[in-house]
Design an enzyme around this catalytic site. Structure first.
Site, mmCIF file in Angstrom:
data_model
loop_
_atom_site.group_PDB
_atom_site.id
_atom_site.type_symbol
_atom_site.label_atom_id
_atom_site.label_comp_id
_atom_site.label_asym_id
_atom_site.label_seq_id
_atom_site.Cartn_x
_atom_site.Cartn_y
_atom_site.Cartn_z
ATOM 1 N N LEU A 214 17.755 4.671 -1.009
ATOM 2 C CA LEU A 214 17.246 3.304 -0.844
ATOM 3 C C LEU A 214 18.193 2.498 0.051
ATOM 4 N N GLU B 8 20.791 1.174 2.763
ATOM 5 C CA GLU B 8 21.042 1.485 4.180
ATOM 6 C C GLU B 8 22.354 0.831 4.611
ATOM 7 N N PRO B 9 22.882 1.239 5.754
ATOM 8 C CA PRO B 9 24.159 0.645 6.179
ATOM 9 C C PRO B 9 24.093 -0.884 6.228
ATOM 10 N N SER C 34 22.225 -4.940 -1.084
ATOM 11 C CA SER C 34 21.602 -5.790 -2.114
ATOM 12 C C SER C 34 20.194 -6.209 -1.719
ATOM 13 N N ILE D 46 24.657 7.530 -0.740
ATOM 14 C CA ILE D 46 23.647 8.186 -1.569
ATOM 15 C C ILE D 46 24.287 9.283 -2.427
ATOM 16 N N CYS E 63 12.220 2.252 -10.423
ATOM 17 C CA CYS E 63 13.119 3.379 -10.755
ATOM 18 C C CYS E 63 14.486 2.826 -11.169
ATOM 19 N N LEU F 264 48.856 1.302 -22.841
ATOM 20 C CA LEU F 264 49.595 2.550 -22.633
ATOM 21 C C LEU F 264 50.819 2.387 -21.738
ATOM 22 N N GLY F 265 51.081 1.178 -21.279
ATOM 23 C CA GLY F 265 52.234 0.990 -20.411
ATOM 24 C C GLY F 265 52.159 1.914 -19.199
ATOM 25 N N GLU G 20 23.523 0.238 -8.236
ATOM 26 C CA GLU G 20 22.351 -0.121 -9.057
ATOM 27 C C GLU G 20 22.215 -1.635 -9.200
HETATM 28 P P1 TGC Z 1 11.146 -9.457 -4.756
HETATM 29 O O1 TGC Z 1 10.326 -10.194 -3.711
HETATM 30 O O2 TGC Z 1 11.701 -10.235 -5.890
HETATM 31 O O3 TGC Z 1 10.281 -8.262 -5.347
HETATM 32 C C1 TGC Z 1 9.554 -7.368 -4.532
HETATM 33 C C2 TGC Z 1 8.553 -6.658 -5.416
HETATM 34 O O4 TGC Z 1 9.252 -5.863 -6.379
HETATM 35 C C3 TGC Z 1 8.936 -6.331 -7.704
HETATM 36 N N1 TGC Z 1 10.187 -6.215 -8.484
HETATM 37 C C4 TGC Z 1 10.357 -5.287 -9.407
HETATM 38 N N2 TGC Z 1 9.533 -4.334 -9.878
HETATM 39 C C5 TGC Z 1 10.013 -3.519 -10.823
HETATM 40 N N3 TGC Z 1 11.269 -3.635 -11.317
HETATM 41 C C6 TGC Z 1 12.133 -4.565 -10.862
HETATM 42 N N4 TGC Z 1 13.372 -4.633 -11.337
HETATM 43 C C7 TGC Z 1 11.687 -5.443 -9.861
HETATM 44 N N5 TGC Z 1 12.253 -6.480 -9.173
HETATM 45 C C8 TGC Z 1 11.320 -6.939 -8.337
HETATM 46 C C9 TGC Z 1 8.435 -7.735 -7.531
HETATM 47 O O5 TGC Z 1 7.616 -8.107 -8.604
HETATM 48 C C10 TGC Z 1 7.684 -7.604 -6.233
HETATM 49 O O6 TGC Z 1 6.487 -6.910 -6.521
HETATM 50 P P2 TGC Z 1 5.108 -7.241 -5.718
HETATM 51 O O7 TGC Z 1 4.123 -6.267 -6.259
HETATM 52 O O8 TGC Z 1 4.803 -8.679 -6.028
HETATM 53 O O9 TGC Z 1 5.417 -7.038 -4.256
HETATM 54 O O10 TGC Z 1 12.277 -8.675 -3.992
HETATM 55 P P3 TGC Z 1 13.537 -9.208 -3.176
HETATM 56 O O11 TGC Z 1 13.515 -8.526 -1.864
HETATM 57 O O12 TGC Z 1 13.601 -10.705 -3.197
HETATM 58 O O13 TGC Z 1 14.765 -8.569 -3.995
HETATM 59 C C11 TGC Z 1 15.057 -8.901 -5.284
HETATM 60 C C12 TGC Z 1 16.390 -8.209 -5.716
HETATM 61 C C13 TGC Z 1 17.570 -8.771 -4.956
HETATM 62 C C14 TGC Z 1 16.552 -8.504 -7.189
HETATM 63 C C15 TGC Z 1 16.288 -6.689 -5.486
HETATM 64 O O14 TGC Z 1 16.162 -6.377 -4.152
HETATM 65 C C16 TGC Z 1 17.478 -5.928 -6.035
HETATM 66 O O15 TGC Z 1 17.461 -5.558 -7.198
HETATM 67 N N6 TGC Z 1 18.523 -5.633 -5.196
HETATM 68 C C17 TGC Z 1 19.614 -4.747 -5.603
HETATM 69 C C18 TGC Z 1 19.472 -3.408 -4.902
HETATM 70 C C19 TGC Z 1 19.914 -2.267 -5.755
HETATM 71 O O16 TGC Z 1 20.042 -2.345 -6.970
HETATM 72 N N7 TGC Z 1 20.111 -1.118 -5.140
HETATM 73 C C20 TGC Z 1 20.453 0.074 -5.861
HETATM 74 C C21 TGC Z 1 20.335 1.292 -4.983
HETATM 75 S S1 TGC Z 1 20.252 2.803 -5.887
HETATM 76 C C22 TGC Z 1 21.791 3.031 -6.503
HETATM 77 O O17 TGC Z 1 22.664 2.223 -6.430
HETATM 78 C C23 TGC Z 1 22.001 4.328 -7.185
HETATM 79 S S2 TGC Z 1 23.563 4.568 -7.848
HETATM 80 C C24 TGC Z 1 23.355 6.134 -8.380
HETATM 81 C C25 TGC Z 1 24.336 6.647 -9.365
HETATM 82 O O18 TGC Z 1 24.203 6.371 -10.587
HETATM 83 O O19 TGC Z 1 25.204 7.451 -8.928
HETATM 84 P P1 FAD Z 2 26.247 -5.928 -0.163
HETATM 85 O O1 FAD Z 2 24.803 -6.043 -0.480
HETATM 86 O O2 FAD Z 2 26.643 -6.023 1.271
HETATM 87 O O3 FAD Z 2 27.060 -6.984 -1.014
HETATM 88 C C1 FAD Z 2 28.413 -7.368 -0.719
HETATM 89 C C2 FAD Z 2 28.786 -8.514 -1.666
HETATM 90 O O4 FAD Z 2 27.904 -9.631 -1.440
HETATM 91 C C3 FAD Z 2 28.616 -8.132 -3.129
HETATM 92 O O5 FAD Z 2 29.653 -8.723 -3.880
HETATM 93 C C4 FAD Z 2 27.293 -8.776 -3.513
HETATM 94 O O6 FAD Z 2 27.226 -9.104 -4.897
HETATM 95 C C5 FAD Z 2 27.307 -10.021 -2.654
HETATM 96 N N1 FAD Z 2 25.954 -10.544 -2.388
HETATM 97 C C6 FAD Z 2 24.939 -9.906 -1.747
HETATM 98 N N2 FAD Z 2 23.841 -10.675 -1.751
HETATM 99 C C7 FAD Z 2 24.158 -11.796 -2.436
HETATM 100 C C8 FAD Z 2 23.439 -12.981 -2.808
HETATM 101 N N3 FAD Z 2 22.153 -13.151 -2.506
HETATM 102 N N4 FAD Z 2 24.109 -13.919 -3.508
HETATM 103 C C9 FAD Z 2 25.397 -13.759 -3.849
HETATM 104 N N5 FAD Z 2 26.131 -12.673 -3.531
HETATM 105 C C10 FAD Z 2 25.517 -11.705 -2.837
HETATM 106 N N6 FAD Z 2 22.345 3.570 -3.180
HETATM 107 C C11 FAD Z 2 21.235 4.358 -3.170
HETATM 108 O O7 FAD Z 2 20.201 3.983 -2.630
HETATM 109 N N7 FAD Z 2 21.256 5.579 -3.766
HETATM 110 C C12 FAD Z 2 22.358 6.072 -4.369
HETATM 111 O O8 FAD Z 2 22.334 7.192 -4.907
HETATM 112 C C13 FAD Z 2 23.556 5.269 -4.361
HETATM 113 N N8 FAD Z 2 24.697 5.774 -4.901
HETATM 114 C C14 FAD Z 2 25.864 5.060 -4.766
HETATM 115 C C15 FAD Z 2 27.071 5.640 -5.181
HETATM 116 C C16 FAD Z 2 28.272 4.944 -5.003
HETATM 117 C C17 FAD Z 2 29.551 5.593 -5.400
HETATM 118 C C18 FAD Z 2 28.249 3.637 -4.496
HETATM 119 C C19 FAD Z 2 29.527 2.858 -4.372
HETATM 120 C C20 FAD Z 2 27.059 3.062 -4.092
HETATM 121 C C21 FAD Z 2 25.853 3.759 -4.207
HETATM 122 N N9 FAD Z 2 24.647 3.239 -3.736
HETATM 123 C C22 FAD Z 2 23.499 4.005 -3.739
HETATM 124 C C23 FAD Z 2 24.620 1.963 -3.023
HETATM 125 C C24 FAD Z 2 24.677 0.733 -3.949
HETATM 126 O O9 FAD Z 2 23.468 0.547 -4.614
HETATM 127 C C25 FAD Z 2 25.036 -0.473 -3.065
HETATM 128 O O10 FAD Z 2 26.387 -0.319 -2.713
HETATM 129 C C26 FAD Z 2 24.809 -1.790 -3.778
HETATM 130 O O11 FAD Z 2 23.425 -2.026 -3.981
HETATM 131 C C27 FAD Z 2 25.415 -2.987 -3.008
HETATM 132 O O12 FAD Z 2 25.115 -2.921 -1.657
HETATM 133 P P2 FAD Z 2 26.295 -3.088 -0.571
HETATM 134 O O13 FAD Z 2 27.385 -2.164 -0.934
HETATM 135 O O14 FAD Z 2 25.667 -2.955 0.761
HETATM 136 O O15 FAD Z 2 26.847 -4.548 -0.785
#
Ligand code: TGC
Ligand code: FAD
Length: 393
Positions: A139, A141-142, A146, A171, A247, A347-348, A372
């Site tokens: 999901l 990208e560079p 967020s 990823i 997801c 644990l110092g 996440e």
């Molecule tokens: P927004 O306009 O609010 O929503 C777009 C559409 O998505 C729906 N929606 C959701 N649906 C299900 N679950 C949720 N949690 C949802 N949040 C929003 C929403 O209802 C809407 O649906 P529709 O049908 O009306 O179009 O979206 P936005 O672009 O304003 O973004 C909201 C925001 C910032 C909360 C969202 O983009 C976000 O959560 N950003 C964080 C990105 C993130 O968590 N990335 C994680 C990447 S994966 C990862 O890190 C894996 S780590 C793996 C490991 O464990 O090693």
């Molecule tokens: P940015 O979005 O650039 O954020 C930088 C800072 O700005 C953060 O402190 C953030 O909180 C803040 N910020 C951003 N927007 C706002 C706002 N609106 N208001 C206030 N503050 C804001 N992604 C995948 O898709 N798949 C994976 O399997 C996956 N695995 C990962 C494994 C590791 C070890 C790590 C470190 C990351 C992984 N990720 C994966 C990516 C991860 O989900 C992102 O790093 C995360 O969502 C944050 O994106 P970013 O690093 O680009 O930070």
């Protein structure tokens, strides 16, 4: 030298009484496996920045891939509390090990099961559940972390296939994965999920080296240069950002449990050390300042356990909202990190060594608090939920 794992569980408020016998049995089986297979080698893996292929495979043998996926596709058919306790125990061992299981389950098997065709489910899920195939989730990208809605990775129609271009970053497991669930924009600008397979021409997944965190987990890029993805690899059941975000709900919930596991391990280590380490003629645990740290740790662990139990119960009843899950992920990871920092101080100097697991947990949790959805993003999700006002607009 192999480490002996002396972990003892701390159920301060008798919360095991809230968990079914079946889920407790699953938890205890995973706990035993972690003690036998993970703890003896994990510190060495972390020091060497190596992922254990043995652990990756065995997670399939012990049922940690897809425990909450239907049995007919090779899953465990467990409820959400069952999934949660398994994530807790794996992260008690190491966040990287939990990442292997939670990505495979919540970010790869879940979207295929929920949004995939019958053919896709039959083709991919059984092999993912055994660990014969490893998956990843693209999901981020560079330039879009967020804010995944800004993604530029895209596909265009080309007869019997789609042509995929773009890049994903950070990823988990991408360099070793057999398949990836990749989120990309179609010509209509809508986000869809595509299953990309290893070996497809134009697809590469270089590793991101030199991490100080999650050193037992492989992280990489995904680069797509005119990759022909057969049309049958498109997930038919969802379009829009809610696909990948749904997801994330599952994975964030698992992380909220996992953080409790890491915190429990830090607390258990600090408690034992505080009773054994003598300074000024007394165990350091007899000093009020150390007792304050330990008492606050078990209080926060107990609150975190209650939070995930409640969210899991709501998920089982179909009543949990994404904002409930955000609160649990944010709170539990924040306090796990605080507990790790305080435990390290108990644990110092010994706390900075690999003789104890605390520093490794602490460094891991620095990733967990970012991936996440960052700590800030989850606060803004709660803020939006309670005020009705959207900080992201
Ligand atoms: P927004 O306009 O609010 O929503 C777009 C559409 O998505 C729906 N929606 C959701 N649906 C299900 N679950 C949720 N949690 C949802 N949040 C929003 C929403 O209802 C809407 O649906 P529709 O049908 O009306 O179009 O979206 P936005 O672009 O304003 O973004 C909201 C925001 C910032 C909360 C969202 O983009 C976000 O959560 N950003 C964080 C990105 C993130 O968590 N990335 C994680 C990447 S994966 C990862 O890190 C894996 S780590 C793996 C490991 O464990 O090693
Ligand atoms: P940015 O979005 O650039 O954020 C930088 C800072 O700005 C953060 O402190 C953030 O909180 C803040 N910020 C951003 N927007 C706002 C706002 N609106 N208001 C206030 N503050 C804001 N992604 C995948 O898709 N798949 C994976 O399997 C996956 N695995 C990962 C494994 C590791 C070890 C790590 C470190 C990351 C992984 N990720 C994966 C990516 C991860 O989900 C992102 O790093 C995360 O969502 C944050 O994106 P970013 O690093 O680009 O930070």
């Amino acid at each position: 030298m192999a480490k002996v794992d002396m972990f003892q569980s701390h159920d301060y408020m008798l919360l095991d009484e809230l968990i079914s016998d079946e889920n407790l049995m699953a938890r205890d089986a995973i706990r035993d496996w972690v003690k036998q297979e993970v703890s003896p080698i994990i510190e060495d893996s972390a020091q060497k920045h190596e992922m254990s292929l043995k652990i990756l495979k065995e997670l399939g043998d012990i049922g940690a891939y897809g425990p909450n996926i239907p049995v007919e596709y090779g899953g465990g058919g467990m409820d959400e509390i069952g999934y949660g306790v398994i994530m807790q125990e794996l992260e008690r061992g190491d966040s990287g090990v939990r990442s292997m299981a939670s990505v495979q389950t919540s970010l790869v098997m879940y979207p295929i099961n929920r949004y995939g065709s019958e053919e896709q489910k039959k083709k991919y899920l059984p092999k993912l559940s055994t660990g014969e195939w490893i998956g990843c989730f693209g999901l981020t990208e560079p330039d879009f972390g967020s804010n995944p809605g800004g993604m530029v990775t895209n596909y265009v129609d080309d007869g019997d296939a789609y042509i995929l271009n773009g890049a994903k970053m950070w990823i988990t497991n991408s360099p070793i994965a057999d398949i990836g669930v990749v989120w990309a924009k179609g010509e209509d600008g809508k986000v869809r999920g595509l299953i990309v397979e290893k070996g497809m021409k134009g697809f590469t997944a270089p590793e991101i080296e030199n991490k100080w965190s999650l050193r037992t987990s492989v992280t990489g890029e995904m680069i797509f240069e005119d990759v022909r993805v057969p049309k049958e690899n498109l997930l038919p059941g969802v379009q829009g950002l809610r696909g990948p975000l749904s997801c994330l709900n599952k994975a964030r919930y698992g992380i909220a449990w996992g953080a409790v596991g890491a915190a429990m391990d830090c607390y258990d280590t600090a408690l034992r050390y505080s009773k054994e380490r003598i300074q000024f003629g007394k165990p350091i645990g007899q000093f009020q300042l150390q007792q304050k740290k330990l008492a606050e740790m078990i209080t926060e662990i107990t609150k975190a356990q209650l939070l995930v139990w409640r969210v899991g119960t709501l998920l089982n009843e179909g009543k949990a909202t994404p904002a409930h899950i955000s609160m649990a992920k944010r709170n539990n990871v924040e306090f796990a990190l605080k507990i790790a920092r305080d435990a390290r101080q108990v644990l110092g100097a010994m706390g900075i060594t690999g003789e104890f697991p605390i520093m490794r947990h602490m460094m891991n949790l620095e990733s967990v608090i970012t991936y996440e959805g960052t700590h800030d993003v989850h606060l803004l999700i709660t803020g939006m939920d309670i005020t009705g006002l959207n900080a992201f607009e």
